[in-house]
Design a protein around this motif. Structure first.
Motif, PDB file in Angstrom:
ATOM      1  N   ALA A  12       0.927  -1.085  -0.185  1.00 34.54           N
ATOM      2  CA  ALA A  12      -0.051  -0.116   0.152  1.00 34.54           C
ATOM      3  C   ALA A  12       1.036   1.251  -0.080  1.00 34.54           C
ATOM      4  O   ALA A  12       0.661   2.304  -0.744  1.00 34.54           O
ATOM      5  CB  ALA A  12      -0.883  -0.047   1.184  1.00 34.54           C
ATOM      6  N   VAL A  13       1.919   1.159   0.773  1.00 34.89           N
ATOM      7  CA  VAL A  13       2.707   2.317   0.922  1.00 34.89           C
ATOM      8  C   VAL A  13       3.579   2.614  -0.438  1.00 34.89           C
ATOM      9  O   VAL A  13       3.845   3.523  -0.974  1.00 34.89           O
ATOM     10  CB  VAL A  13       4.038   2.268   1.922  1.00 34.89           C
ATOM     11  N   ALA A  14       3.931   1.529  -1.091  1.00 30.83           N
ATOM     12  CA  ALA A  14       4.514   1.546  -2.527  1.00 30.83           C
ATOM     13  C   ALA A  14       3.666   2.046  -3.355  1.00 30.83           C
ATOM     14  O   ALA A  14       4.079   2.926  -4.491  1.00 30.83           O
ATOM     15  CB  ALA A  14       5.261   0.201  -2.918  1.00 30.83           C
ATOM     16  N   PHE A  15       2.430   1.382  -3.612  1.00 27.19           N
ATOM     17  CA  PHE A  15       1.491   1.918  -4.404  1.00 27.19           C
ATOM     18  C   PHE A  15       1.119   3.613  -4.183  1.00 27.19           C
ATOM     19  O   PHE A  15       0.940   4.232  -5.134  1.00 27.19           O
ATOM     20  CB  PHE A  15       0.003   1.165  -4.162  1.00 27.19           C
ATOM     21  N   ALA A  16       0.956   3.884  -3.245  1.00 29.81           N
ATOM     22  CA  ALA A  16       0.634   5.326  -2.565  1.00 29.81           C
ATOM     23  C   ALA A  16       1.954   6.138  -3.222  1.00 29.81           C
ATOM     24  O   ALA A  16       1.643   7.383  -3.926  1.00 29.81           O
ATOM     25  CB  ALA A  16       0.659   5.659  -1.272  1.00 29.81           C
ATOM     26  N   ALA A  17       3.057   5.632  -2.949  1.00 29.87           N
ATOM     27  CA  ALA A  17       4.349   6.638  -3.589  1.00 29.87           C
ATOM     28  C   ALA A  17       4.359   6.720  -4.724  1.00 29.87           C
ATOM     29  O   ALA A  17       4.556   7.781  -5.491  1.00 29.87           O
ATOM     30  CB  ALA A  17       5.561   6.034  -3.034  1.00 29.87           C
ATOM     31  N   TRP A  18       3.960   5.446  -5.684  1.00 31.45           N
ATOM     32  CA  TRP A  18       3.944   5.598  -7.210  1.00 31.45           C
ATOM     33  C   TRP A  18       2.847   6.488  -7.659  1.00 31.45           C
ATOM     34  O   TRP A  18       3.113   7.074  -8.588  1.00 31.45           O
ATOM     35  CB  TRP A  18       3.701   4.048  -7.581  1.00 31.45           C
ATOM     36  N   ILE A  19       1.752   6.510  -7.203  1.00 32.07           N
ATOM     37  CA  ILE A  19       0.622   7.266  -7.500  1.00 32.07           C
ATOM     38  C   ILE A  19       1.017   9.000  -7.201  1.00 32.07           C
ATOM     39  O   ILE A  19       0.812   9.561  -8.002  1.00 32.07           O
ATOM     40  CB  ILE A  19      -0.842   7.024  -6.708  1.00 32.07           C
ATOM     41  N   GLY A  20       1.560   9.136  -6.140  1.00 31.15           N
ATOM     42  CA  GLY A  20       2.085  10.450  -5.994  1.00 31.15           C
ATOM     43  C   GLY A  20       2.996  10.952  -6.765  1.00 31.15           C
ATOM     44  O   GLY A  20       3.198  12.219  -7.136  1.00 31.15           O
TER      45      GLY A  20
END
Length: 143
Positions: A12-20
């Motif tokens: 979830a953190v990696a996904f949020a960083a990617w979207i950011g």
């Protein structure tokens, strides 16, 4: 916490960083200019020229990029037949032009036909650091 919950949290953190990061790119990259490689591969002369008035068809050559043996055009005013038909005009200034010689005059090269598009019309590009870098990166064979 179990190993599955830790893995889910990391994902979830990696996904949020990617979207950011994608959001950052979307907001900081405005209207990128990309040179059409096929257009430059069919051209005879690649130049950076000062174009003051598109309607007159006159351009002052500031630098001949290719072929290198044509440096005698630097500083000369040339006539471009189809300058009024070109896309990419943003007002007076320096432009990157992919030209085809026609006697004493020149034409902006149109991209060759490609499947599904029928070919690109002639296009000129504002001479900014990014377009000049792209121009240097386009490989051309010796004339």
């Amino acid at each position: 916490m179990t190993a599955a919950k830790i893995k889910l949290a990391l994902a979830a953190v990696a996904f949020a960083a990617w979207i950011g990061f994608l959001g950052y790119l979307a907001f900081t990259t405005r209207h990128p200019i990309v040179l059409s490689r096929p257009q430059f591969l069919v051209s005879n002369f690649d130049v950076v020229a000062e174009v003051d008035n598109r309607e007159g068809g006159a351009a002052t050559v500031r630098q001949v990029h290719w072929p290198e043996g044509q440096r005698n055009l630097d500083g000369r005013v040339i006539h471009i037949d189809n300058l009024t038909e070109c896309q990419g005009w943003e007002g007076p200034g320096e432009y990157v032009l992919a030209l085809v010689a026609q006697g004493k005059d020149y034409r902006v090269a149109a991209g060759p036909p490609s499947p599904g598009s029928g070919g690109q019309g002639p296009r000129i590009y504002r001479a900014v650091p990014d377009t000049l870098r792209q121009l240097r990166d386009i490989p051309k064979a010796a004339p």
